[in-house]
Design an enzyme around this catalytic site. Structure first.
Site, PDB file in Angstrom:
ATOM      1  CE  LYS A  86       0.704   1.864   3.430  1.00 15.11           C
ATOM      2  NZ  LYS A  86       1.958   2.352   4.106  1.00 15.11           N
ATOM      3  CE1 TYR A 145      -1.801   0.136   7.784  1.00 17.19           C
ATOM      4  CE2 TYR A 145      -0.467   2.074   7.328  1.00 17.19           C
ATOM      5  CZ  TYR A 145      -0.608   0.697   7.391  1.00 17.19           C
ATOM      6  OH  TYR A 145       0.455  -0.107   7.052  1.00 17.19           O
TER       7      TYR A 145
HETATM    8  P1  NAD Z   1      12.446   1.060   2.338  1.00 10.94           P
HETATM    9  O1  NAD Z   1      13.060   2.341   1.905  1.00 10.94           O
HETATM   10  O2  NAD Z   1      12.912   0.462   3.605  1.00 10.94           O
HETATM   11  O3  NAD Z   1      12.649  -0.039   1.198  1.00 10.94           O
HETATM   12  C1  NAD Z   1      12.386   0.248  -0.149  1.00 10.94           C
HETATM   13  C2  NAD Z   1      13.175  -0.702  -1.009  1.00 10.94           C
HETATM   14  O4  NAD Z   1      12.953  -0.361  -2.401  1.00 10.94           O
HETATM   15  C3  NAD Z   1      14.692  -0.630  -0.772  1.00 10.94           C
HETATM   16  O5  NAD Z   1      15.230  -1.916  -0.699  1.00 10.94           O
HETATM   17  C4  NAD Z   1      15.222   0.122  -1.987  1.00 10.94           C
HETATM   18  O6  NAD Z   1      16.531  -0.274  -2.330  1.00 10.94           O
HETATM   19  C5  NAD Z   1      14.225  -0.322  -3.060  1.00 10.94           C
HETATM   20  N1  NAD Z   1      14.155   0.569  -4.204  1.00 10.94           N
HETATM   21  C6  NAD Z   1      14.025   0.170  -5.473  1.00 10.94           C
HETATM   22  N2  NAD Z   1      14.041   1.199  -6.316  1.00 10.94           N
HETATM   23  C7  NAD Z   1      14.187   2.306  -5.554  1.00 10.94           C
HETATM   24  C8  NAD Z   1      14.274   3.687  -5.857  1.00 10.94           C
HETATM   25  N3  NAD Z   1      14.206   4.152  -7.121  1.00 10.94           N
HETATM   26  N4  NAD Z   1      14.382   4.542  -4.823  1.00 10.94           N
HETATM   27  C9  NAD Z   1      14.442   4.125  -3.567  1.00 10.94           C
HETATM   28  N5  NAD Z   1      14.369   2.800  -3.218  1.00 10.94           N
HETATM   29  C10 NAD Z   1      14.238   1.908  -4.208  1.00 10.94           C
HETATM   30  O7  NAD Z   1      10.873   1.292   2.369  1.00 10.94           O
HETATM   31  P2  NAD Z   1       9.802   0.361   3.074  1.00 10.94           P
HETATM   32  O8  NAD Z   1       9.486   0.910   4.403  1.00 10.94           O
HETATM   33  O9  NAD Z   1      10.218  -1.043   2.970  1.00 10.94           O
HETATM   34  O10 NAD Z   1       8.512   0.646   2.144  1.00 10.94           O
HETATM   35  C11 NAD Z   1       8.329   0.000   0.910  1.00 10.94           C
HETATM   36  C12 NAD Z   1       6.824  -0.102   0.596  1.00 10.94           C
HETATM   37  O11 NAD Z   1       6.194  -0.862   1.608  1.00 10.94           O
HETATM   38  C13 NAD Z   1       6.096   1.238   0.556  1.00 10.94           C
HETATM   39  O12 NAD Z   1       5.137   1.229  -0.469  1.00 10.94           O
HETATM   40  C14 NAD Z   1       5.424   1.325   1.908  1.00 10.94           C
HETATM   41  O13 NAD Z   1       4.231   2.104   1.906  1.00 10.94           O
HETATM   42  C15 NAD Z   1       5.118  -0.117   2.170  1.00 10.94           C
HETATM   43  N6  NAD Z   1       5.036  -0.429   3.606  1.00 10.94           N
HETATM   44  C16 NAD Z   1       3.960  -1.105   4.063  1.00 10.94           C
HETATM   45  C17 NAD Z   1       3.858  -1.413   5.400  1.00 10.94           C
HETATM   46  C18 NAD Z   1       2.680  -2.197   5.913  1.00 10.94           C
HETATM   47  O14 NAD Z   1       2.552  -2.328   7.134  1.00 10.94           O
HETATM   48  N7  NAD Z   1       1.840  -2.740   5.045  1.00 10.94           N
HETATM   49  C19 NAD Z   1       4.859  -1.025   6.290  1.00 10.94           C
HETATM   50  C20 NAD Z   1       5.974  -0.344   5.788  1.00 10.94           C
HETATM   51  C21 NAD Z   1       6.056  -0.058   4.438  1.00 10.94           C
END
Ligand code: NAD
Length: 372
Positions: free
Chosen positions: A138, A223
Site C-alpha cells: 500500500k 490506514y
Molecule cells: P524502504 O526504503 O525500507 O525499502 C524500499 C526498497 O525499495 C529498498 O530496498 C530500496 O533499495 C528499493 N528501491 C528500489 N528502487 C528504488 C528507488 N528508485 N528509490 C528508492 N528505493 C528503491 O521502504 P519500506 O518501508 O520497505 O517501504 C516499501 C513499501 O512498503 C512502501 O510502499 C510502503 O508504503 C510499504 N510499507 C507497508 C507497510 C505495511 O505495514 N503494510 C509497512 C511499511 C512499508
C-alpha cells in the site's frame, strides 16, 4: 533513522507472538497453524529488499501456505545475503532490469512488490505481463488512474492483483467487523481515525514526491481511510479536508504534513480523521453506533493490537500480521478463497479515489462528492 519503523517496532515490543495463527483461531499456541499442511503452497519472490520487505520475509518463515523462493533487487550484496539466509537459488534472483524474464521461471507463482509507492504501478504491470500474480504494498498506486491501469493489466494477463492490507486479517479488527455486522453496535453513526508518526530523515523517499506520490496521506493516512471503510462497512459519498503545514522546508510542495479530513456516508454516518507526519502516538480507531462502540488502540501498528467495545476488552489472539496475511493470500490466489474484507485491486482503487478527492478538497477548499 526511519521513525515510522521505530514507531511500529515500539508497538511490537513485549509482544508474545504466536506464529501463523489464522485470523479465527483461539489463543492457544496449539492452534490449527501447528497442524501439518499438505495443500498447495504459494511460491513468492519479493521485489524490494528494504525495511518492510525484510519484515515480510522474516514473517514468511512461519507460513505454512506461502514460501519465499525468489528476490528482485538492485543491490547484489543484498541478494547474496538473502540467498544465504533463505536458501534462494541463483536462478530465482533478478534485478530491476531483467525481472521480466521471470515469465520463463516455472518455480515462482507471485511477486510481492515492496518498493517506494510511485514504482508500484510500472512494476506490477511488468509482473502481470510476465504472467505472475502480483501483490503490491500500500498505497497500490499514487492515484486512481494508475490503480485502474494496474487492475486492467492484471485482468488482461489473467493474473490476480492483491494489496498488502494486513489489517484485513487481524483478529481484533475482524471481531469488531463481526460484531458490527451482527448489529451489536446498532446503526453506525461515527468513525474517528487517527494515523500519524513523526517522520525522521528529510532525505528519505517518503518525503520525495517523485517516489512517494504525496506525504503522510499516502503512507499512514491511508490506514484511516481504509479503516473508515471496513469499520463502518460503508463507502463514503463526500469528503472535506484541510491541510496544515508547519515545516514547508521538510514537507515540500505536494508532500502533505498534516491533513484532517471528514467523510460522509449515505446512511448519514460521518468520519473524522487525522493523517500526519508531525505527531507521535496516533494510531487509534473509534466506531460509534446507536447501541454501542468499539475502539482499537493501537489500531494498525504491527502489534499487539488492543481493542475494546461497550461490552468489554477484546481478547483475540496476537498474531504476526504478515504471516497470517501471506497464508491467507495463498488461499485467495491458489484456492479462490474470498476474504472477509477484500484485499484486491478494486479495494485499493477505492482508497485511491478517496485520496484523490481529499487532495482535491484541500486544494479547492470545497466539499468533493465521491462515487467509489
Ligand atoms: P524502504 O526504503 O525500507 O525499502 C524500499 C526498497 O525499495 C529498498 O530496498 C530500496 O533499495 C528499493 N528501491 C528500489 N528502487 C528504488 C528507488 N528508485 N528509490 C528508492 N528505493 C528503491 O521502504 P519500506 O518501508 O520497505 O517501504 C516499501 C513499501 O512498503 C512502501 O510502499 C510502503 O508504503 C510499504 N510499507 C507497508 C507497510 C505495511 O505495514 N503494510 C509497512 C511499511 C512499508
Amino acid at each position: 533513522m526511519n521513525s515510522r519503523r521505530d514507531f511500529l517496532q515500539k508497538l511490537t515490543a513485549a509482544t508474545i507472538v504466536l506464529p501463523s495463527l489464522p485470523a479465527c483461531a483461539s489463543g492457544s499456541s496449539k492452534g490449527p497453524s501447528m497442524k501439518s499442511y499438505d495443500g498447495p503452497v504459494l511460491r513468492v519472490a519479493i521485489m524490494g529488499l528494504g525495511s518492510y520487505g525484510t519484515r515480510v520475509a522474516e514473517a514468511m518463515q512461519s507460513c505454512r501456505k506461502a514460501k519465499l523462493v525468489g528476490v528482485i533487487s538492485g543491490t547484489p550484496s543484498k541478494i547474496k545475503a538473502w540467498q544465504a539466509k533463505y536458501n534462494i537459488p541463483e536462478k530465482n534472483c533478478y534485478n530491476y532490469e531483467n525481472f521480466d524474464s521471470i515469465k520463463d521461471n516455472p518455480d515462482i507463482d507471485a511477486v510481492y512488490v515492496i518498493t517506494p509507492n510511485a514504482l508500484h504501478h510500472d512494476q506490477v504491470i511488468r509482473v502481470a505481463k510476465a504472467g505472475k500474480h502480483a501483490i503490491s504494498e500500500k498505497p497500490m498506486a499514487v492515484n486512481a488512474k494508475e490503480a485502474q491501469e494496474m487492475i486492467d493489466a492484471c485482468k488482461n494477463a489473467n493474473v490476480k492483483l492483491l494489496v498488502g492490507y494486513r489489517m484485513h486479517f487481524e483478529p481484533h479488527t475482524l471481531e469488531i467487523i463481526r460484531m458490527r455486522k451482527a448489529g451489536d453496535f446498532g446503526k453506525i453513526m461515527f468513525f474517528q481515525g487517527l494515523s500519524g508518526f513523526v517522520i525522521g530523515d528529510p532525505k528519505q523517499w517518503r518525503l520525495n514526491k517523485q517516489l512517494s506520490g504525496g506525504g503522510a496521506m499516502m503512507d499512514i493516512g491511508i490506514y484511516s481511510i481504509n479503516g473508515s471503510r471496513y469499520m463502518t462497512g460503508e463507502e463514503p459519498v463526500w469528503v472535506t479536508a484541510e491541510e496544515t503545514k508547519t515545516d514547508p522546508e521538510k514537507f515540500k510542495e505536494g508532500v502533505d504534513e498534516t491533513i484532517q479530513f471528514q467523510l460522509g456516508f449515505s446512511s448519514g454516518a460521518v468520519a473524522s480523521c487525522l493523517s500526519t507526519y508531525k505527531m507521535n502516538f496516533l494510531d487509534r480507531f473509534f466506531l460509534n453506533g446507536e447501541k454501542g462502540f468499539a475502539e482499537l488502540n493501537p489500531a494498525t501498528g504491527y502489534g499487539p493490537i488492543e481493542g475494546r467495545t461497550n461490552k468489554g476488552e477484546l481478547k483475540q489472539p496476537i498474531v504476526t500480521h504478515q504471516t497470517v496475511q501471506m497464508d491467507e493470500m495463498s488461499d485467495i490466489i491458489l484456492k479462490g478463497k474470498q476474504p472477509i474484507v477484500p484485499v484486491d485491486g478494486q479495494e485499493a482503487l477505492k482508497d485511491l479515489k478517496i485520496i484523490d478527492a481529499i487532495y482535491l478538497a484541500v486544494k479547492t477548499g470545497k466539499k468533493v462528492d465521491l462515487a467509489v
